[in-house]
Design a protein around this motif. Structure first.
Motif, PDB file in Angstrom:
ATOM      1  N   VAL A  37      31.658   1.664   1.292  1.00 52.57           N
ATOM      2  CA  VAL A  37      32.089   0.741   0.199  1.00 52.57           C
ATOM      3  C   VAL A  37      33.607   0.309   0.673  1.00 52.57           C
ATOM      4  O   VAL A  37      34.069  -0.800   0.853  1.00 52.57           O
ATOM      5  CB  VAL A  37      32.369   1.456  -1.272  1.00 52.57           C
ATOM      6  N   LYS A  38      34.565   1.200   1.252  1.00 55.85           N
ATOM      7  CA  LYS A  38      35.769   0.829   1.785  1.00 55.85           C
ATOM      8  C   LYS A  38      35.785   0.059   2.949  1.00 55.85           C
ATOM      9  O   LYS A  38      36.457  -1.008   3.026  1.00 55.85           O
ATOM     10  CB  LYS A  38      36.393   2.183   2.176  1.00 55.85           C
ATOM     11  N   LYS A  39      34.725   0.191   3.696  1.00 58.47           N
ATOM     12  CA  LYS A  39      34.431  -0.569   5.060  1.00 58.47           C
ATOM     13  C   LYS A  39      34.339  -2.112   4.527  1.00 58.47           C
ATOM     14  O   LYS A  39      34.796  -3.175   4.907  1.00 58.47           O
ATOM     15  CB  LYS A  39      33.390  -0.280   5.822  1.00 58.47           C
ATOM     16  N   LEU A  40      33.265  -2.216   3.591  1.00 57.93           N
ATOM     17  CA  LEU A  40      32.664  -3.579   2.754  1.00 57.93           C
ATOM     18  C   LEU A  40      34.106  -4.204   2.388  1.00 57.93           C
ATOM     19  O   LEU A  40      34.284  -5.272   2.432  1.00 57.93           O
ATOM     20  CB  LEU A  40      31.834  -3.108   1.914  1.00 57.93           C
ATOM     21  N   LEU A  41      34.808  -3.321   1.354  1.00 62.85           N
ATOM     22  CA  LEU A  41      36.021  -4.083   0.771  1.00 62.85           C
ATOM     23  C   LEU A  41      36.874  -4.489   1.849  1.00 62.85           C
ATOM     24  O   LEU A  41      37.548  -5.585   1.748  1.00 62.85           O
ATOM     25  CB  LEU A  41      36.712  -2.972  -0.157  1.00 62.85           C
ATOM     26  N   LYS A  42      37.468  -3.773   2.893  1.00 64.63           N
ATOM     27  CA  LYS A  42      38.248  -4.239   3.858  1.00 64.63           C
ATOM     28  C   LYS A  42      37.524  -5.336   4.570  1.00 64.63           C
ATOM     29  O   LYS A  42      38.527  -6.385   4.607  1.00 64.63           O
ATOM     30  CB  LYS A  42      38.488  -3.107   5.133  1.00 64.63           C
ATOM     31  N   GLU A  43      36.555  -5.385   4.827  1.00 66.29           N
ATOM     32  CA  GLU A  43      35.867  -6.868   5.717  1.00 66.29           C
ATOM     33  C   GLU A  43      36.050  -7.689   4.553  1.00 66.29           C
ATOM     34  O   GLU A  43      36.512  -9.092   4.877  1.00 66.29           O
ATOM     35  CB  GLU A  43      34.321  -6.547   6.034  1.00 66.29           C
ATOM     36  N   GLU A  44      35.625  -7.861   3.474  1.00 66.61           N
ATOM     37  CA  GLU A  44      35.773  -8.941   2.325  1.00 66.61           C
ATOM     38  C   GLU A  44      37.221  -9.327   2.107  1.00 66.61           C
ATOM     39  O   GLU A  44      37.721 -10.502   2.015  1.00 66.61           O
ATOM     40  CB  GLU A  44      35.042  -8.629   1.023  1.00 66.61           C
ATOM     41  N   TRP A  45      38.081  -8.220   2.239  1.00 69.10           N
ATOM     42  CA  TRP A  45      39.794  -8.539   2.099  1.00 69.10           C
ATOM     43  C   TRP A  45      40.059  -9.509   3.225  1.00 69.10           C
ATOM     44  O   TRP A  45      40.980 -10.393   3.142  1.00 69.10           O
ATOM     45  CB  TRP A  45      40.275  -7.462   2.000  1.00 69.10           C
ATOM     46  N   ASP A  46      39.793  -9.183   4.389  1.00 62.54           N
ATOM     47  CA  ASP A  46      40.376  -9.605   5.738  1.00 62.54           C
ATOM     48  C   ASP A  46      39.565 -10.978   5.662  1.00 62.54           C
ATOM     49  O   ASP A  46      40.356 -12.124   6.046  1.00 62.54           O
ATOM     50  CB  ASP A  46      39.462  -8.842   6.873  1.00 62.54           C
ATOM     51  N   LYS A  47      38.426 -11.223   5.147  1.00 59.39           N
ATOM     52  CA  LYS A  47      37.825 -12.666   5.074  1.00 59.39           C
ATOM     53  C   LYS A  47      38.715 -13.711   3.957  1.00 59.39           C
ATOM     54  O   LYS A  47      39.109 -14.788   4.491  1.00 59.39           O
ATOM     55  CB  LYS A  47      36.251 -12.671   4.425  1.00 59.39           C
ATOM     56  N   ALA A  48      39.142 -13.091   2.853  1.00 56.06           N
ATOM     57  CA  ALA A  48      39.908 -13.602   1.995  1.00 56.06           C
ATOM     58  C   ALA A  48      41.172 -13.845   2.372  1.00 56.06           C
ATOM     59  O   ALA A  48      41.908 -14.924   2.076  1.00 56.06           O
ATOM     60  CB  ALA A  48      39.761 -13.036   0.743  1.00 56.06           C
ATOM     61  N   VAL A  49      42.047 -12.978   2.805  1.00 58.83           N
ATOM     62  CA  VAL A  49      43.528 -12.765   2.877  1.00 58.83           C
ATOM     63  C   VAL A  49      43.907 -13.497   4.359  1.00 58.83           C
ATOM     64  O   VAL A  49      45.012 -13.757   4.434  1.00 58.83           O
ATOM     65  CB  VAL A  49      44.106 -11.567   2.358  1.00 58.83           C
ATOM     66  N   ARG A  50      43.231 -12.706   5.392  1.00 63.35           N
ATOM     67  CA  ARG A  50      43.848 -13.063   6.548  1.00 63.35           C
ATOM     68  C   ARG A  50      44.169 -14.511   6.998  1.00 63.35           C
ATOM     69  O   ARG A  50      45.018 -14.763   7.564  1.00 63.35           O
ATOM     70  CB  ARG A  50      42.694 -12.480   7.731  1.00 63.35           C
ATOM     71  N   PRO A  51      43.214 -15.414   6.641  1.00 64.85           N
ATOM     72  CA  PRO A  51      43.471 -16.821   6.887  1.00 64.85           C
ATOM     73  C   PRO A  51      44.933 -17.103   6.398  1.00 64.85           C
ATOM     74  O   PRO A  51      45.456 -18.185   6.912  1.00 64.85           O
ATOM     75  CB  PRO A  51      42.189 -17.804   6.234  1.00 64.85           C
ATOM     76  N   PHE A  52      45.375 -16.797   5.193  1.00 65.34           N
ATOM     77  CA  PHE A  52      46.678 -17.072   4.952  1.00 65.34           C
ATOM     78  C   PHE A  52      47.802 -16.655   5.650  1.00 65.34           C
ATOM     79  O   PHE A  52      48.955 -16.928   5.586  1.00 65.34           O
ATOM     80  CB  PHE A  52      46.644 -16.718   3.381  1.00 65.34           C
ATOM     81  N   HIS A  53      47.502 -15.500   6.340  1.00 65.16           N
ATOM     82  CA  HIS A  53      48.481 -14.865   7.320  1.00 65.16           C
ATOM     83  C   HIS A  53      48.610 -15.367   8.802  1.00 65.16           C
ATOM     84  O   HIS A  53      49.637 -14.780   9.485  1.00 65.16           O
ATOM     85  CB  HIS A  53      48.389 -13.478   7.118  1.00 65.16           C
ATOM     86  N   ARG A  54      47.627 -16.377   8.968  1.00 61.28           N
ATOM     87  CA  ARG A  54      47.913 -16.900  10.318  1.00 61.28           C
ATOM     88  C   ARG A  54      48.742 -18.060  10.464  1.00 61.28           C
ATOM     89  O   ARG A  54      49.206 -18.773   9.526  1.00 61.28           O
ATOM     90  CB  ARG A  54      46.384 -17.522  10.571  1.00 61.28           C
ATOM     91  N   ARG A  55      49.507 -18.056  11.622  1.00 55.54           N
ATOM     92  CA  ARG A  55      50.519 -19.066  12.014  1.00 55.54           C
ATOM     93  C   ARG A  55      50.094 -20.470  11.575  1.00 55.54           C
ATOM     94  O   ARG A  55      51.005 -21.012  11.062  1.00 55.54           O
ATOM     95  CB  ARG A  55      51.084 -19.023  13.105  1.00 55.54           C
ATOM     96  N   LYS A  56      48.869 -20.955  11.875  1.00 58.68           N
ATOM     97  CA  LYS A  56      48.263 -22.164  11.556  1.00 58.68           C
ATOM     98  C   LYS A  56      48.559 -22.431  10.056  1.00 58.68           C
ATOM     99  O   LYS A  56      48.782 -23.740   9.856  1.00 58.68           O
ATOM    100  CB  LYS A  56      46.959 -22.383  12.033  1.00 58.68           C
ATOM    101  N   ALA A  57      48.252 -21.654   9.091  1.00 63.11           N
ATOM    102  CA  ALA A  57      48.385 -21.834   7.869  1.00 63.11           C
ATOM    103  C   ALA A  57      49.805 -22.272   7.523  1.00 63.11           C
ATOM    104  O   ALA A  57      49.917 -22.867   6.251  1.00 63.11           O
ATOM    105  CB  ALA A  57      47.856 -20.900   7.059  1.00 63.11           C
ATOM    106  N   HIS A  58      50.928 -21.527   8.103  1.00 64.80           N
ATOM    107  CA  HIS A  58      52.190 -21.898   7.675  1.00 64.80           C
ATOM    108  C   HIS A  58      52.719 -23.152   8.244  1.00 64.80           C
ATOM    109  O   HIS A  58      54.005 -23.537   7.912  1.00 64.80           O
ATOM    110  CB  HIS A  58      53.034 -20.558   7.885  1.00 64.80           C
ATOM    111  N   ALA A  59      52.118 -23.688   9.124  1.00 62.33           N
ATOM    112  CA  ALA A  59      52.717 -24.850   9.997  1.00 62.33           C
ATOM    113  C   ALA A  59      52.646 -26.133   9.461  1.00 62.33           C
ATOM    114  O   ALA A  59      52.018 -26.465   8.564  1.00 62.33           O
ATOM    115  CB  ALA A  59      52.360 -24.837  11.469  1.00 62.33           C
TER     116      ALA A  59
END
Length: 59
Positions: A37-59
Motif C-alpha cells: 500500500v505504501k509503495k502504491l501511494l508513493k507511486e500515485e503521489w509521484d504521478k500527481a505531484v512530481r510534474p508540478f516540481h519540474r523546472r518546465k512547470a515553473h518557466a
C-alpha cells in the motif's frame, strides 16, 4: 505461506515456536500488504505531484 513470483505457494521455514505458524503467516501477510500500500501511494503521489516540481512547470 510464501508466494513465489511464478504463483506457487510454499511453506516458509522459520524458527517460530510450535503453534505459531498461522499467526506468523498472518503477520507476514499484513506487513507485506502494508508495504504494498505504501509503495502504491508513493507511486500515485509521484504521478500527481512530481510534474508540478519540474523546472518546465515553473518557466
Amino acid at each position: 505461506m510464501r508466494i513465489n513470483p511464478n504463483g506457487e505457494n510454499q511453506k516458509q521455514r522459520t524458527n517460530t515456536p510450535r503453534g505459531w505458524a498461522e499467526e506468523w503467516d498472518s503477520t507476514v501477510e499484513a506487513i507485506r500488504d502494508s508495504v504494498g500500500v505504501k509503495k502504491l501511494l508513493k507511486e500515485e503521489w509521484d504521478k500527481a505531484v512530481r510534474p508540478f516540481h519540474r523546472r518546465k512547470a515553473h518557466a
